[in-house]
Design a protein around this motif. Structure first.
Motif, short mmCIF file in Angstrom:
data_model
loop_
_atom_site.label_atom_id
_atom_site.label_comp_id
_atom_site.label_asym_id
_atom_site.label_seq_id
_atom_site.Cartn_x
_atom_site.Cartn_y
_atom_site.Cartn_z
N GLY A 1 0.81 -1.21 0.00
CA GLY A 1 0.00 0.00 0.00
C GLY A 1 0.85 1.26 0.00
O GLY A 1 0.52 2.24 -0.67
N LEU A 2 1.94 1.25 0.75
CA LEU A 2 2.84 2.40 0.76
C LEU A 2 3.46 2.62 -0.62
O LEU A 2 3.59 3.76 -1.09
CB LEU A 2 3.94 2.19 1.80
CG LEU A 2 3.53 2.34 3.27
CD1 LEU A 2 4.66 1.91 4.18
CD2 LEU A 2 3.13 3.78 3.57
N LEU A 3 3.86 1.53 -1.28
CA LEU A 3 4.45 1.64 -2.61
C LEU A 3 3.45 2.22 -3.61
O LEU A 3 3.79 3.07 -4.43
CB LEU A 3 4.93 0.27 -3.09
CG LEU A 3 6.15 -0.32 -2.36
CD1 LEU A 3 6.38 -1.76 -2.79
CD2 LEU A 3 7.39 0.52 -2.64
N VAL A 4 2.19 1.77 -3.52
CA VAL A 4 1.17 2.20 -4.47
C VAL A 4 0.71 3.63 -4.19
O VAL A 4 0.62 4.47 -5.08
CB VAL A 4 -0.03 1.23 -4.45
CG1 VAL A 4 -1.19 1.78 -5.27
CG2 VAL A 4 0.39 -0.14 -4.97
N ARG A 5 0.44 3.93 -2.93
CA ARG A 5 -0.18 5.21 -2.59
C ARG A 5 0.81 6.34 -2.36
O ARG A 5 0.46 7.51 -2.51
CB ARG A 5 -1.06 5.04 -1.35
CG ARG A 5 -2.27 4.15 -1.60
CD ARG A 5 -3.11 3.95 -0.36
NE ARG A 5 -4.33 3.19 -0.65
CZ ARG A 5 -5.19 2.79 0.28
NH1 ARG A 5 -4.97 3.08 1.56
NH2 ARG A 5 -6.26 2.09 -0.06
N SER A 6 2.03 6.00 -1.99
CA SER A 6 3.00 7.04 -1.67
C SER A 6 4.15 7.15 -2.67
O SER A 6 4.80 8.19 -2.74
CB SER A 6 3.60 6.80 -0.27
OG SER A 6 2.58 6.78 0.71
N MET A 7 4.42 6.09 -3.43
CA MET A 7 5.58 6.09 -4.31
C MET A 7 5.22 5.85 -5.77
O MET A 7 6.08 5.56 -6.59
CB MET A 7 6.59 5.05 -3.83
CG MET A 7 7.07 5.28 -2.40
SD MET A 7 8.30 4.08 -1.85
CE MET A 7 9.69 4.51 -2.90
#
Length: 298
Positions: free
Chosen positions: A171-177
């Motif tokens: 989720g961090l990779l998709v939403r933040s990066m």
């Protein structure tokens, strides 16, 4: 080409004028085009002395050619790249006659290769930097990087068993990066209200691979300890097998064994979905099959 060379020389003159006015000298210099769209960040904080992008197209007529659209590195190498072109043309043409190639004349990519490799012997690093040219009418040449990425995987495989934090990381990779999660996603439920960040066909393909070999993700019969009893080695799953094993005999299962793989390839090999995230707990067991899918024999 001549206009481009004049522009580069003029830019370098402006840089030197700035240095003189401010009594300062840059140690590293980057020369970047403004008429392009950069598809990802360019990390210039490296120790490399001279960096140019990898070639963005197949060039069979000028095999020595290099990409002449961007440069960053140490100042003295940047100065050569930007300002030593007109003064080196005669030397370049004379050097051409000493080579086995039948190519003659000034070709920009071949000339730059001579300039930085033959004449100045720069410690050159060619780096995969993707940018797409933008025409004066606003059209973007979207296929500019296809040759560069032809055999490269552009994504991250997130591994870990259930409830280990893989959904949070994905989720961090998709939403933040700005990573992509291509294709149909597994829907949220009470087990994970914020999302699993898993592709439906990836999960189902993993199920098929395991089920056709009489296994499930929670079947631990195949785990054996290594000789030193410090590691667990999963020896039961055979990534090269496409058959059901019953009573020691192999029964071919045909296309059903790869029924979801076509959908996965369709989405994950599309350039517009780079960089992607591939995540499913079962990949801890089926990883070699996915490596073979995207790269080749692991």
């Amino acid at each position: 080409m001549i206009r481009q060379w004049h522009s580069l020389h003029s830019v370098w003159n402006l840089l030197e004028q700035y240095e003189q006015r401010n009594s300062a000298t840059f140690k590293r210099v980057g020369l970047f085009r403004l008429d392009v769209r950069y598809t990802e960040p360019v990390n210039i904080k490296t120790k490399d002395a001279a960096v140019i992008p990898s070639l963005m197209f197949e060039n069979t007529h000028w095999p020595r050619a290099v990409n002449d659209r961007l440069f960053f590195g140490d100042r003295h190498f940047a100065q050569v790249w930007a300002s030593d072109r007109f003064s080196s043309v005669e030397e370049y043409l004379a050097w051409q006659k000493t080579t086995d190639s039948s190519n003659r004349g000034v070709h920009s990519e071949d000339f730059v290769a001579y300039l930085i490799k033959q004449k100045w012997k720069m410690p050159l690093k060619q780096q995969d930097i993707c940018f797409q040219r933008v025409r004066s009418n606003g059209d973007i040449i979207v296929w500019d990087c296809d040759w560069m990425w032809r055999n490269k995987v552009r994504g991250v495989i997130v591994m870990g068993m259930h409830r280990s934090g893989t959904s949070m990381l994905s989720g961090l990779l998709v939403r933040s990066m700005s990573y992509h999660l291509p294709g149909e996603q597994i829907q949220t439920n009470t087990q994970n209200k914020l999302g699993f960040f898993e592709n439906y066909d990836v999960a189902r393909q993993n199920d098929v691979w395991l089920q056709q070999q009489g296994m499930t993700w929670y079947d631990l019969d195949g785990i054996q300890t290594a000789a030193n009893n410090s590691d667990l080695v999963y020896n039961a799953f055979d990534p090269s097998s496409s058959c059901v094993k019953k009573r020691g005999k192999c029964k071919n299962v045909g296309n059903f064994y790869f029924e979801h793989l076509k959908e996965v390839k369709q989405h994950y090999k599309r350039k517009s979905n780079f960089p992607w995230v591939l995540k499913d707990p079962r990949i801890c067991i089926t990883l070699k099959n996915w490596i073979r899918t995207f790269i080749g024999t692991p």
